[in-house]
Scaffold this active site. Structure first.
Site, PDB file in Angstrom:
ATOM      1  N   THR A 116      27.942   2.982  62.198  1.00  0.00           N
ATOM      2  CA  THR A 116      27.947   4.319  61.601  1.00  0.00           C
ATOM      3  C   THR A 116      28.621   4.340  60.240  1.00  0.00           C
ATOM      4  O   THR A 116      29.550   3.563  59.982  1.00  0.00           O
ATOM      5  CB  THR A 116      28.680   5.301  62.547  1.00  0.00           C
ATOM      6  OG1 THR A 116      28.891   6.532  61.867  1.00  0.00           O
ATOM      7  CG2 THR A 116      30.033   4.776  62.976  1.00  0.00           C
ATOM      8  N   TYR A 140      36.088   7.289  66.846  1.00  0.00           N
ATOM      9  CA  TYR A 140      34.660   6.965  66.922  1.00  0.00           C
ATOM     10  C   TYR A 140      34.327   5.883  65.882  1.00  0.00           C
ATOM     11  O   TYR A 140      33.814   4.810  66.213  1.00  0.00           O
ATOM     12  CB  TYR A 140      33.823   8.230  66.705  1.00  0.00           C
ATOM     13  CG  TYR A 140      32.372   7.945  66.433  1.00  0.00           C
ATOM     14  CD1 TYR A 140      31.617   7.190  67.323  1.00  0.00           C
ATOM     15  CD2 TYR A 140      31.748   8.404  65.265  1.00  0.00           C
ATOM     16  CE1 TYR A 140      30.287   6.896  67.066  1.00  0.00           C
ATOM     17  CE2 TYR A 140      30.419   8.123  65.006  1.00  0.00           C
ATOM     18  CZ  TYR A 140      29.695   7.361  65.906  1.00  0.00           C
ATOM     19  OH  TYR A 140      28.386   7.064  65.647  1.00  0.00           O
TER      20      TYR A 140
END
Ligand code: UDP
Length: 326
Positions: A116, A140
């Site tokens: 990501t 995350y």
């Protein structure tokens, strides 16, 4: 040729399974259905299993003898990661470790990994390309960065070859509306806006209107899920052709603010989107826009569906005809 798809019942994984099947591969979905949907698994065998269960992963390798892995399975909500970092480290990092160790044990050494742009953090006036230093703002992004490192370590020692894709914001749906985006609870901007259009929710809360951007809202780089999965097929072929480990940003380089997305949804649907101005959401970066076209140059990736109207139109079509509600 069997390809193990962890997270194949999820939003992006299910689109990837369709693309794999269309390209002549057999996608074998391994998914715990924590955020995915059984009805999304339409293109190959399904194993309900959890990546924190090493034995279940081992059985999947023994039964299907996959040639390569597309590893999507992960928790991916910044708000949740801010509240419960342990969940992210356990699920995303330990789960990936089990998967990679099983892959090595079974000689399945080609792995395409979903990373990501959240690994870059919030870097003002820095071009986000694959060489940019990664400084995640939340667990995350940190969990994804850790798995990237894990893949490098297992590459050096055990010969694991990996293509890492750092996604920017994924949106849209299968243009044939066979699969689409559906989370419960929904936290992502585009489906929330479309829920508001459909009257499923009262409106959209804009998280922060005092950011140092032109209209005060956060900026993201949106990629159509069909373009994104095209890149995965190219990445898979890259690995199967022995081209070696590489990281690629998957973004278009165009930034859209939260207000831009809402305005585009109004135009495409010709419906109103009621908005409320809210506080900033903890853990959000101000601006995440890809500054690289390495995927275009090296993989010959052509993100031709990634215009905002097209993404909203396809997401809206899916929203109207189907979802995974029992
Ligand atoms: N956002 C918002 N309202 C919502 C959901 C999201 O204003 O109900 C904003 C969010 O703060 C971010 C952008 O929309 O700036 C994209 O958020 P999303 O959760 O879709 O993806 P993320 O960038 O967190 O991966």
């Amino acid at each position: 040729m069997n390809i193990l798809v962890s997270g194949g019942a999820g939003y992006i994984g299910s689109h990837a399974c369709k693309a794999l099947a269309q390209a002549g591969f057999t996608p074998v979905t391994f998914d715990n259905l924590s955020t995915g949907w059984r009805d999304a698994v339409q293109f190959g065998p399904f194993i309900q299993g959890d990546l924190t269960d090493a034995e279940a992963i081992g059985r999947a390798f023994e039964t299907y003898e996959p040639k390569a892995i597309l590893h999507f399975a992960a928790l991916s909500r910044v708000d949740e990661a801010m509240r419960n970092p342990g969940l992210y480290w356990r699920n995303n990092v330990l789960g990936s470790l089990n998967l990679i160790e099983a892959a090595v044990e079974h000689g399945c050494l080609d792995i395409v990994f979903s990373s990501t742009c959240a690994t870059y953090g919030d870097q003002d006036n820095v071009i986000l390309d694959e060489t940019t230093q990664q400084q995640p703002l939340n667990a995350y992004g940190a969990s994804k960065q850790a798995v990237e490192q894990m893949l490098r370590d297992f590459g050096a020692t055990h010969g694991v070859r990996h293509v890492v894709f750092r996604y920017f914001n994924v949106a849209g749906a299968d243009p044939e509306a066979q699969v689409g985006e559906f989370h419960r609870p929904e936290t992502h901007l585009v489906p929330i806006v479309l829920d508001a259009v459909a009257g499923v929710r009262d409106g959209v809360t804009i998280y922060g209107t005092d950011y140092p951007t032109e209209d005060g809202t956060c900026i993201r780089d949106y990629v159509h899920v069909s373009d994104l999965v095209d890149a995965h097929l190219l990445g898979l072929r890259w690995l199967l052709e022995g081209k070696g480990s590489r990281a690629f940003n998957l973004g278009t380089g165009s930034g859209f603010s939260v207000r831009d997305v809402i305005d585009a949804a109004r135009r495409v649907t010709n419906m109103d989107v009621p908005t409320t101005l809210g506080d900033r959401r903890p853990g959000d970066a101000i601006k995440l826009v890809s500054g690289s076209n390495r995927a275009e140059h090296e993989l010959n990736w052509k993100p031709c569906k990634s215009t905002m109207p097209q993404m909203i139109e396809d997401a809206w079509r899916w929203h109207q005809v189907a979802d995974y509600r029992e």
